[in-house]
Design a protein around this motif. Sequence first.
Motif, PDB file in Angstrom:
ATOM      1  N   PHE A  38       1.911  11.517   4.296  1.00 31.37           N
ATOM      2  CA  PHE A  38       2.824  10.398   4.759  1.00 31.37           C
ATOM      3  C   PHE A  38       2.325   9.498   5.654  1.00 31.37           C
ATOM      4  CE2 PHE A  38       6.833  11.301   2.246  1.00 31.37           C
ATOM      5  CZ  PHE A  38       6.557  12.149   1.284  1.00 31.37           C
ATOM      6  N   GLN A  39       2.599   8.306   5.663  1.00 32.64           N
ATOM      7  CA  GLN A  39       2.566   7.437   6.884  1.00 32.64           C
ATOM      8  C   GLN A  39       3.325   7.722   8.059  1.00 32.64           C
ATOM      9  OE1 GLN A  39       2.802   3.142   5.995  1.00 32.64           O
ATOM     10  NE2 GLN A  39       2.097   2.753   8.064  1.00 32.64           N
ATOM     11  N   TYR A  40       4.741   8.210   7.613  1.00 28.80           N
ATOM     12  CA  TYR A  40       5.549   8.501   8.390  1.00 28.80           C
ATOM     13  C   TYR A  40       6.083   9.586   8.095  1.00 28.80           C
ATOM     14  CZ  TYR A  40       5.448   3.522   9.772  1.00 28.80           C
ATOM     15  OH  TYR A  40       4.910   2.532  10.184  1.00 28.80           O
ATOM     16  N   LYS A  55       0.693  -1.367  -0.100  1.00 26.69           N
ATOM     17  CA  LYS A  55      -0.054   0.061  -0.187  1.00 26.69           C
ATOM     18  C   LYS A  55       0.916   1.402  -0.121  1.00 26.69           C
ATOM     19  CE  LYS A  55      -1.995  -1.369   3.852  1.00 26.69           C
ATOM     20  NZ  LYS A  55      -1.354  -2.407   4.042  1.00 26.69           N
ATOM     21  N   SER A  56       1.891   1.311   0.966  1.00 29.00           N
ATOM     22  CA  SER A  56       2.717   2.460   1.007  1.00 29.00           C
ATOM     23  C   SER A  56       3.541   2.603  -0.514  1.00 29.00           C
ATOM     24  CB  SER A  56       3.701   2.497   2.239  1.00 29.00           C
ATOM     25  OG  SER A  56       2.651   2.622   3.276  1.00 29.00           O
ATOM     26  N   THR A  57       4.012   1.458  -0.750  1.00 32.74           N
ATOM     27  CA  THR A  57       4.990   1.439  -2.038  1.00 32.74           C
ATOM     28  C   THR A  57       3.827   2.135  -3.217  1.00 32.74           C
ATOM     29  OG1 THR A  57       5.896  -0.572  -1.005  1.00 32.74           O
ATOM     30  CG2 THR A  57       6.069  -0.009  -3.773  1.00 32.74           C
ATOM     31  N   LEU A  74      -4.039   9.269   1.411  1.00 33.19           N
ATOM     32  CA  LEU A  74      -3.925   9.313   2.801  1.00 33.19           C
ATOM     33  C   LEU A  74      -3.206   8.112   3.328  1.00 33.19           C
ATOM     34  CD1 LEU A  74      -6.173  11.535   2.363  1.00 33.19           C
ATOM     35  CD2 LEU A  74      -6.435  11.569   4.874  1.00 33.19           C
ATOM     36  N   ASP A  75      -2.175   7.986   3.670  1.00 31.12           N
ATOM     37  CA  ASP A  75      -1.470   6.644   4.128  1.00 31.12           C
ATOM     38  C   ASP A  75      -1.731   6.396   5.403  1.00 31.12           C
ATOM     39  OD1 ASP A  75      -0.037   4.152   4.080  1.00 31.12           O
ATOM     40  OD2 ASP A  75       1.937   4.975   3.018  1.00 31.12           O
ATOM     41  N   GLU A  76      -2.355   5.566   5.826  1.00 24.91           N
ATOM     42  CA  GLU A  76      -2.599   5.309   7.413  1.00 24.91           C
ATOM     43  C   GLU A  76      -2.663   6.650   8.098  1.00 24.91           C
ATOM     44  OE1 GLU A  76      -0.935   2.026   9.351  1.00 24.91           O
ATOM     45  OE2 GLU A  76      -0.765   0.851   7.112  1.00 24.91           O
ATOM     46  N   THR A  77      -3.271   7.685   7.888  1.00 23.49           N
ATOM     47  CA  THR A  77      -3.178   8.867   8.343  1.00 23.49           C
ATOM     48  C   THR A  77      -3.804   8.697   9.763  1.00 23.49           C
ATOM     49  OG1 THR A  77      -3.398   9.913   6.536  1.00 23.49           O
ATOM     50  CG2 THR A  77      -3.954  11.202   8.508  1.00 23.49           C
TER      51      THR A  77
HETATM   52 MG    MG Z   1       2.415   1.299   4.824  1.00 24.44          MG
END
Ligand code: MG
Lengths: 428, 251
Positions: free
Chosen positions: B86-88, B42-44, B171-174
């Motif tokens: 970003f997730q991070y 997912k993040s990729t 939105l990545d794991e916001t």
């Molecule tokens: Mg991820």
Amino acid sequence: MGEAKFDNPTEALLARHNAPRKGSDWAERTRHAARERTLGMGAAGRRDEYWRYTNPTSLNAFETPDVEILQLEEVPVFDGVEKLLITFVDGVYSPELSDDLSGEGLEISTLEDALSADIHWASDVFGVLETNGQSPVNRPFAALNTALAGQGVVIRATGKVSKPVALRYCRENTTSDALIHHVIRVESGADLSILENGAGASRLNTVMEVDVADGGSFHHLRAQGRDHTRLAMTHIFARLGAESHFKSFTLTVNGRLTRNDVVIDIVGGNTKASVAGACLGDGDFLHDDTIFITHDAVNCESRQVFKKVLKNGATGVFQGKILVKTGAQKTDGYQISQALLLDDDSNFLAKPELEIYADDVACSHGSTCGAVDENSLFYLMSRGIPRAEAQNMMIVAFLDEAIQEIENEALAEDIRARLLGWAERHKG
Amino acid sequence: MFEIKNLKASLADEDKQILKGMNLSIGAGEVHAIMGPNGSGKSTMSYVAAGKGGYVVDEGEVLLNGANLLDMEPDERAAAGLFLAFQYPVEIPGVGNMTFLRTAVNAQRKMRGEEELNAAQFLKIVREKAKSLKIDADMLRRPVNVGFSGGEKKRNEILQMAMLEPKMCILDETDSGLDVDAMKLVAEGVNALRDGERSFLVITHYQRLLDHIKPDFVHIMADGKIIKTGGPELALEVENNGYADLLNEVA
Ligand SMILES: [Mg+2]
Ligand SMILES: Nc1ncnc2c1ncn2[C@@H]1O[C@H](COP(=O)(O)OP(=O)(O)O)[C@@H](O)[C@H]1O
């Protein structure tokens, strides 16, 4: 060609400068002793412990390099602040381009005038702090400077000096080889700021001796000009009394070779000293900060914060020492030197040293060297900031810890703007 | 509006394909959610869409209003209207949050040929938006994300999104690591940006975010592909039964 005429490089060094105007007996005695010191220690060489990373050949050479004079459209650094302006052209004091030598809270004169008078305090400082700074490491360029410099200012701050003394170093001659020597005494409770700006000469050798009495404050901010191929060898020798403050910051961009020596002796307790620098170099650039701080009193704090941004084969050198003598308890020493390498061709050579003879001290030092952080760069770019601009933001951010050592916010902003200007001119 | 077509991407340093033929199509104004086990890519996917280095696109396209984002630099993708929360979020010491925001807003405006905002105009807008996200003046002054709590970082992402007014928001794991109140703030921030035109792709593990940001479609991602697409009920199914059944279904 000239070298052949001399028995050794030290004689060549002493012979390449004209003798200064003769001063009073005390001054001439000091100069003579400095000459002997220079001959005794000999010219700097690659085998000397603190010249391993920086080749002194071009500083030693009899010939002065021909250095193109950079014509700038921009407002000179520090121009925005009210100041007492003193101008040197190719290392020679120019009364026409200078303000009257007078000001609130200080006594000021040229080195020539001071050395031909009997100024009691000056004889306790001129050549004296330099001599103290010759141990344990020889600094022949400083001794040479004391022996032969005829130009400089002599300042005694007696109270709160209302505006900074701005020393501007201009160039007209492409092969000038200048020696400048400043002698400064900050009396108890006095507060003095010195600003220095400009490349000054094709090859510049400066000494600033600063004697800060108990409770005095000294601030120094310097921008070393932008002339691309100039050479500079600078020295600051400071002696700090009790409860005094000392801050020095240097911005260096360009220059083929810059060596900045700072030697600080903290002799009175509860004193705070900070030496910081930011340098940016692209291509044929070597920048060397060599710092010696000696703690010989209790409860003092010293900071060394040096940041270098290097690209296209530029070299950065940092040699920094904190020496804590027996009895200098509760010393708080901090030292950081970092380089941001914008490519694989550039390099950073660091030699951090701690030498501690007291048992109750807190000293920390760190040295790092690395590339621009790709994650940060991507983060900025993902918000729409183009790569070059994002990289410049990272450069300025990297240098910020050093800039933060500057106390005056307006001057710090001026420095930040210069850094950004350089980064923009050298982007990509 | 936003389309991912048969996207295959590998790690640049290793011979390892992470995205293995991903397809996704999001219409204007729609909200889609992606759920899926850790490591499914997912993040990729979001990084490849945004243009992060370290990945090689083997095949496929990522289109925003017909333009292939994969041909653009990350900043151009942003100016084209893509935004990734970003997730991070990255900490950037030495760069003031406010300077960062203003530089970003103006860089995008410049790239699009619009007039840049002056300091006063910018300040007015940023204060207003920051207030609704409970971001105080101090957070705006501090260096980007430095010393921010997890929740503050995520709110800061939403502030950037609000300032940049993108067309397509990923939105990545916001919601990860947020308490209920912080999650509500974030969801309100997102909902305030829904205007019928702007599209959203919400990557999450939890149904609870989707209670606040109501998705039109939910996709399940596994091993570099979308393996199932459905309505909001699919998220409930994951919440109740986990991914095991869904993975078995396809296997
Ligand atoms: Mg991820
Ligand atoms: N830069 C990277 N280096 C090594 N492995 C990576 C990198 N990026 C992603 N991966 C690997 O790719 C897979 C997918 O990761 P990711 O996209 O973060 O999944 P998700 O976001 O769905 O949890 C994982 O196996 C992860 O370890």
